[in-house]
Design a protein around this motif. Structure first.
Motif, mmCIF file in Angstrom:
data_model
loop_
_atom_site.group_PDB
_atom_site.id
_atom_site.type_symbol
_atom_site.label_atom_id
_atom_site.label_comp_id
_atom_site.label_asym_id
_atom_site.label_seq_id
_atom_site.Cartn_x
_atom_site.Cartn_y
_atom_site.Cartn_z
ATOM 1 N N GLY A 75 0.799 -1.242 -0.097
ATOM 2 C CA GLY A 75 0.031 0.028 -0.013
ATOM 3 C C GLY A 75 0.974 1.241 -0.038
ATOM 4 O O GLY A 75 0.515 2.144 0.576
ATOM 5 N N LEU A 76 1.795 1.156 -0.832
ATOM 6 C CA LEU A 76 3.134 2.179 -0.678
ATOM 7 C C LEU A 76 3.168 2.644 -2.285
ATOM 8 O O LEU A 76 2.909 1.728 -2.964
ATOM 9 N N PRO A 77 3.454 3.888 -2.638
ATOM 10 C CA PRO A 77 3.800 4.139 -4.192
ATOM 11 C C PRO A 77 4.910 3.246 -4.542
ATOM 12 O O PRO A 77 4.789 2.985 -5.649
ATOM 13 N N GLU A 78 5.958 2.982 -3.917
ATOM 14 C CA GLU A 78 7.023 2.028 -4.120
ATOM 15 C C GLU A 78 7.419 1.253 -2.901
ATOM 16 O O GLU A 78 7.550 1.749 -1.811
ATOM 17 N N GLY A 79 7.716 -0.111 -3.456
ATOM 18 C CA GLY A 79 8.058 -0.873 -2.319
ATOM 19 C C GLY A 79 9.758 -1.066 -2.098
ATOM 20 O O GLY A 79 10.305 -0.510 -3.101
ATOM 21 N N PRO A 80 10.180 -1.802 -1.273
ATOM 22 C CA PRO A 80 11.681 -2.034 -1.176
ATOM 23 C C PRO A 80 12.295 -2.652 -2.341
ATOM 24 O O PRO A 80 11.624 -3.334 -3.160
ATOM 25 N N ALA A 81 13.558 -2.159 -2.828
ATOM 26 C CA ALA A 81 14.240 -2.900 -3.938
ATOM 27 C C ALA A 81 14.354 -4.138 -4.049
ATOM 28 O O ALA A 81 14.445 -4.960 -2.717
ATOM 29 N N ARG A 82 14.368 -4.822 -5.174
ATOM 30 C CA ARG A 82 14.592 -6.332 -5.185
ATOM 31 C C ARG A 82 16.000 -6.595 -4.585
ATOM 32 O O ARG A 82 17.015 -5.695 -4.965
ATOM 33 N N VAL A 83 16.032 -7.682 -4.091
ATOM 34 C CA VAL A 83 17.490 -8.090 -3.592
ATOM 35 C C VAL A 83 18.329 -8.314 -4.743
ATOM 36 O O VAL A 83 18.080 -9.094 -5.934
ATOM 37 N N SER A 84 19.536 -7.886 -4.960
ATOM 38 C CA SER A 84 20.530 -7.855 -6.156
ATOM 39 C C SER A 84 21.603 -8.866 -5.903
ATOM 40 O O SER A 84 22.272 -8.845 -4.858
ATOM 41 N N LEU A 85 21.407 -10.042 -6.823
ATOM 42 C CA LEU A 85 22.412 -11.115 -6.587
ATOM 43 C C LEU A 85 24.010 -10.740 -7.005
ATOM 44 O O LEU A 85 24.994 -10.894 -6.490
ATOM 45 N N SER A 86 23.950 -9.833 -8.086
ATOM 46 C CA SER A 86 25.450 -9.683 -8.800
ATOM 47 C C SER A 86 26.115 -8.389 -8.421
ATOM 48 O O SER A 86 27.331 -8.201 -8.577
ATOM 49 N N SER A 87 25.475 -7.580 -7.461
ATOM 50 C CA SER A 87 26.010 -6.417 -7.260
ATOM 51 C C SER A 87 27.395 -6.526 -6.450
ATOM 52 O O SER A 87 28.096 -5.371 -6.834
ATOM 53 N N ARG A 88 27.411 -7.298 -5.877
ATOM 54 C CA ARG A 88 28.701 -7.443 -5.115
ATOM 55 C C ARG A 88 29.959 -7.472 -5.838
ATOM 56 O O ARG A 88 31.080 -7.088 -5.547
ATOM 57 N N PHE A 89 29.708 -8.144 -7.166
ATOM 58 C CA PHE A 89 30.872 -8.205 -8.241
ATOM 59 C C PHE A 89 30.121 -8.196 -9.506
ATOM 60 O O PHE A 89 29.900 -8.987 -10.300
#
Ligand SMILES: C[S@@+](CC[C@H](N)C(=O)[O-])C[C@H]1O[C@@H](n2cnc3c(N)ncnc32)[C@H](O)[C@@H]1O
Length: 272
Positions: free
Chosen positions: A173-187
């Protein structure tokens, strides 16, 4: 680009989650691999690896080999090579052509300089100690041998990030929810040369940009659902969000004819 919290990053590299859940079998990985069937241009990734290994003879270690997509292609196209599949998940190795070995990239049970080539394809972002793993890959590789790594760009599949944030927002019920978990951002592809540069002088990056256009929401939904192992890190009821994303993707296809995803990944061939 989505960036993880420290807790999400720890979960992406959590060996128990990886071996017992995310990659306990090849199901989730296959769901993520299958979406590329609709990508244009098509890249034959195992074929690219075969090309990169044209001048290589002897032993090739595929570290983090997963469901063995590259192992089986090398057995087929380069039967002269001794290919060893290595992974921390015994479960996912069950279907991979022998020889295979359960081991961690950070502590490989191989002698110094024993491998003629090492593959680390879409896996270094899952390793807790990325620097330690790269040092270990360099240790087992003979001088003049090649390390072939691959990963995604920070800007890969941003449409899926936006779809997830919108679906999560609707659920909460928010304009935008939390971001998707990113798998590759660490590398990510942007970070990889910096990490690899600690051990390898010559790094050649081949970018593999593409566009996926699909007319069926099912592969999109399967891709989002393949992050189930990290559901407790999503900050939103996971399955409800996947279902809402399916509705949004279906509506977009009904209106515009396709759901479009911009892909950016790359392969790095590294020599010391
Ligand atoms: C995204 S999959 C990639 C599989 C395959 N290389 C490919 O490109 O299709 C990541 C694989 O790396 C494995 N893995 C993760 N951390 C590892 C580690 N520290 N050592 C060895 N394998 C690891 C996982 O179990 C999983 O099978």
């Amino acid at each position: 680009m989505t960036s993880n919290t420290a807790q999400q990053d720890a979960a992406v590299a959590d060996r128990a989650i990886l071996a017992n859940n995310a990659y306990a079998d090849g199901r989730h990985l296959a769901a993520r691999q299958s979406i590329y069937r609709w990508q244009r241009p098509q890249y034959d990734l195992p074929g690219i690896v075969v090309e990169e290994l044209a001048g290589t003879s002897g032993t090739v270690l595929d570290v983090g080999c997963g469901n063995g997509k590259f192992v089986s292609r090398l057995h087929r196209d380069r039967p002269d090579l001794q290919v060893v599949g290595v992974d921390i998940s015994a479960g996912i190795l069950a279907g991979v052509e022998e020889p295979v070995l359960v081991a961690d990239a950070q502590a490989l049970p191989f002698a110094d300089n024993g491998a003629d080539a090492v593959l680390a394809l879409h896996m270094l972002y899952h390793v807790g100690g990325i620097e330690a793993a790269i040092a270990e890959l360099a240790r087992v590789l003979r001088p003049g041998g090649v390390l072939i790594a691959s990963t995604n760009s920070d800007t890969d599949k941003q449409e899926l990030d936006r779809l997830w944030a919108r679906a999560a927002g609707d659920v909460l019920g928010l304009p935008e929810g939390p971001a998707r978990v990113s798998l590759s951002s660490r590398f990510s592809l942007e970070r990889a040369p910096g990490y690899l540069g600690a051990e390898f002088k010559d790094i050649r990056v081949r970018e593999l940009p593409g566009i996926i256009e699909i007319t069926d929401p099912a592969p999109v939904v399967a891709h989002l659902a393949s992050y189930e192992a990290w559901a407790d890190q999503s900050g939103v009821p996971f399955h409800e969000t996947v279902s809402r994303a399916a509705e949004i993707a279906a509506a977009e296809i009904a209106t515009g004819g396709t759901f479009r995803i911009t892909c950016r990944s790359g392969i790095l061939a590294c020599r010391s």
